[in-house]
Write a protein that holds these residues in place. Sequence first.
Motif, short mmCIF file in Angstrom:
data_model
loop_
_atom_site.label_atom_id
_atom_site.label_comp_id
_atom_site.label_asym_id
_atom_site.label_seq_id
_atom_site.Cartn_x
_atom_site.Cartn_y
_atom_site.Cartn_z
N CYS A 124 0.86 -1.19 0.00
CA CYS A 124 0.00 0.00 0.00
C CYS A 124 0.89 1.23 0.00
CB CYS A 124 -0.91 0.00 1.22
SG CYS A 124 -2.05 1.40 1.29
N ALA A 125 0.78 2.05 -1.04
CA ALA A 125 1.65 3.21 -1.18
C ALA A 125 1.03 4.44 -0.52
CB ALA A 125 1.90 3.50 -2.66
N ALA A 126 1.87 5.40 -0.22
CA ALA A 126 1.40 6.66 0.35
C ALA A 126 0.55 7.40 -0.67
CB ALA A 126 2.59 7.52 0.76
N PRO A 127 -0.57 7.96 -0.27
CA PRO A 127 -1.38 8.73 -1.22
C PRO A 127 -0.63 9.97 -1.69
CG PRO A 127 -2.19 9.02 1.03
CD PRO A 127 -1.16 7.94 1.08
N PRO A 128 -0.81 10.38 -2.94
CA PRO A 128 -0.09 11.54 -3.46
C PRO A 128 -0.42 12.81 -2.69
CG PRO A 128 -1.11 10.27 -5.23
CD PRO A 128 -1.67 9.74 -3.95
N ARG A 129 0.59 13.64 -2.51
CA ARG A 129 0.44 14.92 -1.81
C ARG A 129 1.24 15.98 -2.55
NH1 ARG A 129 -3.05 12.50 0.31
NH2 ARG A 129 -3.40 12.06 2.53
N PHE A 130 0.67 17.18 -2.62
CA PHE A 130 1.35 18.27 -3.32
C PHE A 130 2.66 18.63 -2.64
CE2 PHE A 130 2.05 22.81 -4.25
CZ PHE A 130 2.14 22.74 -5.63
N ARG A 131 2.72 18.56 -1.31
CA ARG A 131 3.95 18.92 -0.60
C ARG A 131 5.10 17.95 -0.94
NH1 ARG A 131 0.63 16.91 3.56
NH2 ARG A 131 1.41 14.99 4.55
N VAL A 132 4.75 16.71 -1.29
CA VAL A 132 5.78 15.74 -1.69
C VAL A 132 6.39 16.16 -3.02
CG1 VAL A 132 6.24 13.34 -2.28
CG2 VAL A 132 4.67 13.88 -0.41
N LEU A 133 5.56 16.61 -3.92
CA LEU A 133 6.06 17.09 -5.22
C LEU A 133 7.04 18.24 -5.03
CD1 LEU A 133 5.91 16.90 -8.31
CD2 LEU A 133 3.96 18.46 -8.24
N LEU A 134 6.77 19.12 -4.07
CA LEU A 134 7.67 20.23 -3.80
C LEU A 134 9.02 19.74 -3.28
CD1 LEU A 134 5.23 22.81 -2.14
CD2 LEU A 134 6.04 22.74 -4.51
N ARG A 135 9.03 18.61 -2.57
CA ARG A 135 10.28 18.06 -2.06
C ARG A 135 11.19 17.56 -3.18
NH1 ARG A 135 8.00 13.69 1.77
NH2 ARG A 135 9.92 12.67 1.05
N PHE A 136 10.60 17.27 -4.35
CA PHE A 136 11.36 16.71 -5.46
C PHE A 136 11.90 17.78 -6.40
CE2 PHE A 136 8.59 12.74 -4.96
CZ PHE A 136 9.58 12.08 -4.24
N VAL A 137 12.05 19.01 -5.90
CA VAL A 137 12.43 20.12 -6.78
C VAL A 137 13.81 19.90 -7.42
CG1 VAL A 137 13.44 21.49 -4.90
CG2 VAL A 137 12.52 22.62 -6.95
N VAL A 138 14.70 19.16 -6.76
CA VAL A 138 16.04 18.94 -7.32
C VAL A 138 16.16 17.58 -8.00
CG1 VAL A 138 17.17 20.45 -5.64
CG2 VAL A 138 16.89 18.02 -5.12
N ASN A 139 15.08 16.85 -8.09
CA ASN A 139 15.09 15.51 -8.69
C ASN A 139 14.27 15.54 -9.97
OD1 ASN A 139 14.67 12.78 -9.36
ND2 ASN A 139 14.78 12.13 -7.23
N LEU A 140 14.95 15.65 -11.11
CA LEU A 140 14.24 15.80 -12.38
C LEU A 140 13.38 14.59 -12.69
CD1 LEU A 140 13.82 17.54 -14.88
CD2 LEU A 140 15.78 16.41 -15.94
N TYR A 141 13.89 13.38 -12.42
CA TYR A 141 13.12 12.17 -12.68
C TYR A 141 11.83 12.17 -11.87
CZ TYR A 141 11.75 7.26 -12.87
OH TYR A 141 11.04 6.10 -13.04
N ALA A 142 11.93 12.49 -10.58
CA ALA A 142 10.75 12.49 -9.72
C ALA A 142 9.77 13.59 -10.12
CB ALA A 142 11.16 12.65 -8.26
N GLN A 143 10.28 14.74 -10.57
CA GLN A 143 9.39 15.81 -11.04
C GLN A 143 8.53 15.33 -12.20
OE1 GLN A 143 11.26 19.62 -11.84
NE2 GLN A 143 12.78 19.25 -10.25
N PHE A 144 9.12 14.50 -13.05
CA PHE A 144 8.40 13.98 -14.20
C PHE A 144 7.47 12.83 -13.82
CE2 PHE A 144 8.21 10.80 -17.64
CZ PHE A 144 7.54 11.54 -18.61
#
Length: 394
Positions: A244-264
Amino acid sequence: MDQPRPLNVLLVPGFFGFGRLGDIDYFAGVSSLLEAALRQRGFQARVTQVVTPPTASIRRRAAHVLEALASVAEDSGDIHVVGHSTGGLDARLAIAQTASLPTEARLADYARLRSVVSVSCPHYGTNVSTYFTRPFGRWLFRVVARYLAFMLERGKLPLKVALRLGYFSLRISDPKRRRRGTFDQLYERLLNDLTDERRTEIVQFLRQIADEQALLFQLTPAGCDLLNACTLDPPLAYGSVVSCAAPPRFRVLLRFVVNLYAQFMYPLYWLLHRLSREKDDALRQQLTALQLAAVDGGLGRAAGARDSDGVVPVLSQVWGQVLHVAHADHLDVVGQYGALGSDESGEGTGNAWGGDWIPSASGFDAAAFHALWFDVAEFIANASSGRCNTQKSE
């Protein structure tokens, strides 16, 4: 001192599955971990990874599993099958003695087949597949796969130059490579050394995806309902690992600002997680009280329609005894969780590492990976020792 008892374990990959593509293993670190855990329990395990057509029908894929079963049966010892995702359905169909499969292979001694373990398997289907069975979804699979295959076949020198330029441009922000992520794994283990042999291997993989999409239809809830109605499971020990994965959250996306793969990829994970939701909690009625208690206990709450690993609903993953409930996404459980600075056993050597193909930020780590596969090893050992119930509903 007693000699370890011989034992055979087949690992069956899921959708888009492969045994090894370039230097990337589908089951990253699983073989060595299972062998070590079973050795502690008095067994000498021979772990074999089955190669199946990535998006072919379950019937065709199951034929490859049956051929692998017949092959390992030539060695001594009990036989166990572990299938991830669609691989769990392949395994169930392969061992059904009434199944008509496109192969001449036969397993002569079914008594040696002791258990089937499914990991994040869509036993009752997944709605993600439903969306990709539509005309646009099928067209997208074909076009992307054929385009990539064309580029690999025709654009040898320009492609190699483009890949290197692209990779080193991504490394500008981190020239000392302190952060090594999924792009690094993809480039260094697959695309950096595009020999003719490796190029042919990748092209064949892509051509298979382009030419066959029967699996998309069969993984829908309706397709799996038909499979379940027509497949009589023999009396073995059945176990399932639920993720069971963590539900998507906008704040998680902000954490990936330096990770191009995760941003995509994180927006894609967000979409897949939403598509995989069930309409209601009707699947809870398919499960026994023991199964529900195990799933709910593992999650720390009642599992519901919104819970999934980003691809498969949680309640669709249960078949037999619930062995382990992991807070993980669909690929974390097979070692693709971004184990930076770890070798295949999970020890921190710093010499080997893996990519996090689905950046779900579920918190899955090496300790969780060990706990999951040690539980699988315990179940396999108990099945070979006659300490497992053969009723799949419990």
